[in-house]
Motif scaffolding. Sequence first.
Motif, PDB file in Angstrom:
ATOM      1  N   ARG A 130       0.838  -1.206   0.000  1.00 31.05           N
ATOM      2  CA  ARG A 130       0.000   0.000   0.000  1.00 31.05           C
ATOM      3  C   ARG A 130       0.870   1.252   0.000  1.00 31.05           C
ATOM      4  N   GLU A 131       0.468   2.227  -0.828  1.00 32.67           N
ATOM      5  CA  GLU A 131       1.179   3.502  -0.897  1.00 32.67           C
ATOM      6  C   GLU A 131       0.247   4.683  -0.645  1.00 32.67           C
ATOM      7  N   PHE A 132      -1.073   4.482  -0.874  1.00 32.05           N
ATOM      8  CA  PHE A 132      -2.029   5.588  -0.794  1.00 32.05           C
ATOM      9  C   PHE A 132      -3.159   5.265   0.189  1.00 32.05           C
ATOM     10  N   ILE A 133      -3.757   6.307   0.708  1.00 29.10           N
ATOM     11  CA  ILE A 133      -4.835   6.159   1.684  1.00 29.10           C
ATOM     12  C   ILE A 133      -6.010   5.394   1.097  1.00 29.10           C
ATOM     13  N   HIS A 134      -6.304   5.633  -0.199  1.00 31.15           N
ATOM     14  CA  HIS A 134      -7.464   4.972  -0.783  1.00 31.15           C
ATOM     15  C   HIS A 134      -7.253   3.472  -0.992  1.00 31.15           C
ATOM     16  N   GLU A 135      -6.102   2.945  -0.579  1.00 29.84           N
ATOM     17  CA  GLU A 135      -5.827   1.514  -0.716  1.00 29.84           C
ATOM     18  C   GLU A 135      -6.034   0.732   0.593  1.00 29.84           C
ATOM     19  N   ILE A 136      -6.670   1.370   1.568  1.00 29.58           N
ATOM     20  CA  ILE A 136      -6.839   0.680   2.863  1.00 29.58           C
ATOM     21  C   ILE A 136      -8.090  -0.193   2.917  1.00 29.58           C
ATOM     22  N   LEU A 157     -13.966   8.719   6.938  1.00 35.25           N
ATOM     23  CA  LEU A 157     -13.140   8.657   5.732  1.00 35.25           C
ATOM     24  C   LEU A 157     -13.389   7.353   4.966  1.00 35.25           C
ATOM     25  N   TYR A 158     -13.492   6.259   5.683  1.00 39.73           N
ATOM     26  CA  TYR A 158     -13.731   4.965   5.034  1.00 39.73           C
ATOM     27  C   TYR A 158     -15.047   5.009   4.257  1.00 39.73           C
ATOM     28  N   ARG A 159     -16.072   5.544   4.886  1.00 40.82           N
ATOM     29  CA  ARG A 159     -17.382   5.624   4.222  1.00 40.82           C
ATOM     30  C   ARG A 159     -17.330   6.533   2.997  1.00 40.82           C
ATOM     31  N   LEU A 160     -16.624   7.652   3.121  1.00 42.62           N
ATOM     32  CA  LEU A 160     -16.539   8.577   1.993  1.00 42.62           C
ATOM     33  C   LEU A 160     -15.747   7.982   0.833  1.00 42.62           C
ATOM     34  N   MET A 161     -14.684   7.253   1.133  1.00 38.87           N
ATOM     35  CA  MET A 161     -13.838   6.689   0.073  1.00 38.87           C
ATOM     36  C   MET A 161     -14.481   5.503  -0.621  1.00 38.87           C
ATOM     37  N   PHE A 162     -15.152   4.644   0.149  1.00 42.74           N
ATOM     38  CA  PHE A 162     -15.604   3.367  -0.408  1.00 42.74           C
ATOM     39  C   PHE A 162     -17.122   3.218  -0.435  1.00 42.74           C
ATOM     40  N   ASN A 163     -17.836   4.248   0.036  1.00 47.44           N
ATOM     41  CA  ASN A 163     -19.293   4.236   0.036  1.00 47.44           C
ATOM     42  C   ASN A 163     -19.851   3.038   0.796  1.00 47.44           C
ATOM     43  N   GLU A 164     -19.167   2.662   1.850  1.00 48.44           N
ATOM     44  CA  GLU A 164     -19.636   1.593   2.723  1.00 48.44           C
ATOM     45  C   GLU A 164     -19.036   1.799   4.106  1.00 48.44           C
ATOM     46  N   ALA A 165     -19.631   1.147   5.089  1.00 46.91           N
ATOM     47  CA  ALA A 165     -19.163   1.310   6.458  1.00 46.91           C
ATOM     48  C   ALA A 165     -17.809   0.641   6.667  1.00 46.91           C
ATOM     49  N   MET A 166     -17.045   1.197   7.568  1.00 46.29           N
ATOM     50  CA  MET A 166     -15.790   0.571   7.970  1.00 46.29           C
ATOM     51  C   MET A 166     -16.097  -0.814   8.550  1.00 46.29           C
ATOM     52  N   PRO A 167     -15.307  -1.830   8.231  1.00 41.72           N
ATOM     53  CA  PRO A 167     -15.601  -3.181   8.724  1.00 41.72           C
ATOM     54  C   PRO A 167     -15.703  -3.227  10.244  1.00 41.72           C
ATOM     55  N   PHE A 218      -1.965  10.829   0.299  1.00 42.65           N
ATOM     56  CA  PHE A 218      -3.293  11.142  -0.232  1.00 42.65           C
ATOM     57  C   PHE A 218      -3.156  11.508  -1.697  1.00 42.65           C
ATOM     58  N   ASP A 219      -3.972  10.885  -2.542  1.00 44.90           N
ATOM     59  CA  ASP A 219      -3.946  11.147  -3.985  1.00 44.90           C
ATOM     60  C   ASP A 219      -5.160  11.995  -4.363  1.00 44.90           C
ATOM     61  N   PRO A 220      -4.968  13.297  -4.566  1.00 45.29           N
ATOM     62  CA  PRO A 220      -6.117  14.161  -4.884  1.00 45.29           C
ATOM     63  C   PRO A 220      -6.754  13.860  -6.231  1.00 45.29           C
ATOM     64  N   SER A 221      -6.073  13.127  -7.082  1.00 45.24           N
ATOM     65  CA  SER A 221      -6.628  12.809  -8.407  1.00 45.24           C
ATOM     66  C   SER A 221      -7.460  11.524  -8.406  1.00 45.24           C
ATOM     67  N   HIS A 222      -7.451  10.799  -7.306  1.00 41.58           N
ATOM     68  CA  HIS A 222      -8.222   9.556  -7.249  1.00 41.58           C
ATOM     69  C   HIS A 222      -9.716   9.881  -7.210  1.00 41.58           C
ATOM     70  N   PRO A 223     -10.568   9.055  -7.842  1.00 44.41           N
ATOM     71  CA  PRO A 223     -12.011   9.346  -7.879  1.00 44.41           C
ATOM     72  C   PRO A 223     -12.647   9.542  -6.502  1.00 44.41           C
ATOM     73  N   SER A 224     -12.132   8.885  -5.471  1.00 40.96           N
ATOM     74  CA  SER A 224     -12.720   9.011  -4.134  1.00 40.96           C
ATOM     75  C   SER A 224     -12.416  10.353  -3.473  1.00 40.96           C
ATOM     76  N   SER A 225     -11.444  11.080  -4.008  1.00 32.81           N
ATOM     77  CA  SER A 225     -10.978  12.295  -3.328  1.00 32.81           C
ATOM     78  C   SER A 225     -12.004  13.414  -3.335  1.00 32.81           C
ATOM     79  N   GLU A 226     -12.830  13.480  -4.358  1.00 32.36           N
ATOM     80  CA  GLU A 226     -13.826  14.548  -4.423  1.00 32.36           C
ATOM     81  C   GLU A 226     -14.762  14.487  -3.218  1.00 32.36           C
ATOM     82  N   ALA A 227     -15.226  13.294  -2.874  1.00 27.01           N
ATOM     83  CA  ALA A 227     -16.116  13.146  -1.717  1.00 27.01           C
ATOM     84  C   ALA A 227     -15.374  13.434  -0.414  1.00 27.01           C
ATOM     85  N   VAL A 228     -14.136  12.974  -0.328  1.00 26.61           N
ATOM     86  CA  VAL A 228     -13.339  13.176   0.887  1.00 26.61           C
ATOM     87  C   VAL A 228     -13.119  14.658   1.159  1.00 26.61           C
ATOM     88  N   LEU A 229     -12.842  15.425   0.121  1.00 30.16           N
ATOM     89  CA  LEU A 229     -12.507  16.838   0.296  1.00 30.16           C
ATOM     90  C   LEU A 229     -13.728  17.722   0.537  1.00 30.16           C
TER      91      LEU A 229
END
Length: 353
Positions: A130-136, A157-167, A218-229
């Motif tokens: 893993r190198e980026f936050i969105h890979e967790i 953050l988990y919910r915003l990135m993956f649209n699901e609850a943290m495990p 953090f990768d601002p260009s990743h698709p999940s970043s718009e929701a996170v920011l």
Amino acid sequence: MHKQVLSALLTAAMLCHASMAVGEVNYKIVTASERGTYIKIGRDLAEFVAPAADIQLDVLPSAGSAENVKLLRYEPGVKLALVQSDVYQSFLDIAAAGNSAARDLIKPLRVIMPLYNEEIYFIVRADSEREFIHEIKNAKLNAGESGSGTALTSATLYRLMFNEAMPDSASYLSNEEALAKLVTDKTLDVVAIVAGQPAKLLVDMKPESRKLIKLLKFDPSHPSSEAVLKTYFPANVRASNYPSLLEADIPGLAVKAFLVTYDFQLRDTESHLRGMARSLCQNFSELKEKGHPKWGEVELALPELGRGWIYYRPTTRELRNCVAETARPAAAVKSRQPARMCSQQERILGLCP
């Protein structure tokens, strides 16, 4: 005659001392971990600000922002708290969704002023792919201590990135215990920490730490970043703060810290808190010069707040009088859609029936 004069002088001195003692009050501010940034900010307020307001300010460690909300609401003597913006907003959203416990907690709380951004760190082993936050996603994650702001930040953050609850398998250990498990028995893959840089826990690490752990970017260009920011802020984690871990600056995320109080109506309490605000303004340069480096990011400004956020009127008047000419508008804290059921956040905050 001399004895009478001396007695009168002693009596006058005792009365003067008594009046001064009556004027000073003992208040408490709740912060976070002993090794975090919040407790340093609290100690700066106690040293450089409170005395001029005739306040003896006791700085108390805590589990973090979520616990601070509860302590400020119900613990005697607690007049001030440091709270993360996402935690405060979560209480507001859950209250708006009909949770009476959240409503009772948050409704009477008031903001004194926004402070600074707190960096959010996701730490993995040095040999992790893993190198980026969105890979967790689906990682064995330690979200922070139960009831802490870090735990809620991790869940949000988990919910915003993956649209699901943290495990539900996420653990809620202390930072120190989680890092030990990360690098020893390897029962964890990722450890989340929220602390303003330079964070003591990371600063104190030895140079050989770089062979054991690394920080995710953090990768601002990743698709999940718009929701996170929409909730969090981009940050730059500086190598100069963590030379044992970083060779160069890396992009990261941050959450805003707020100084919060209760809607106190008693005249004496109002007066002392007004004095606290006035002293904060008057000693602001000393805070920047002698306090924690994060004071360098604080502005004496009262920007517009988001839906449901309310400034404490007595301190607002004092601060506005001081900063009226220099205050600049800033982005309002964004509101999120309210939860409609007993969510993971409610469970973390202890608000489920």
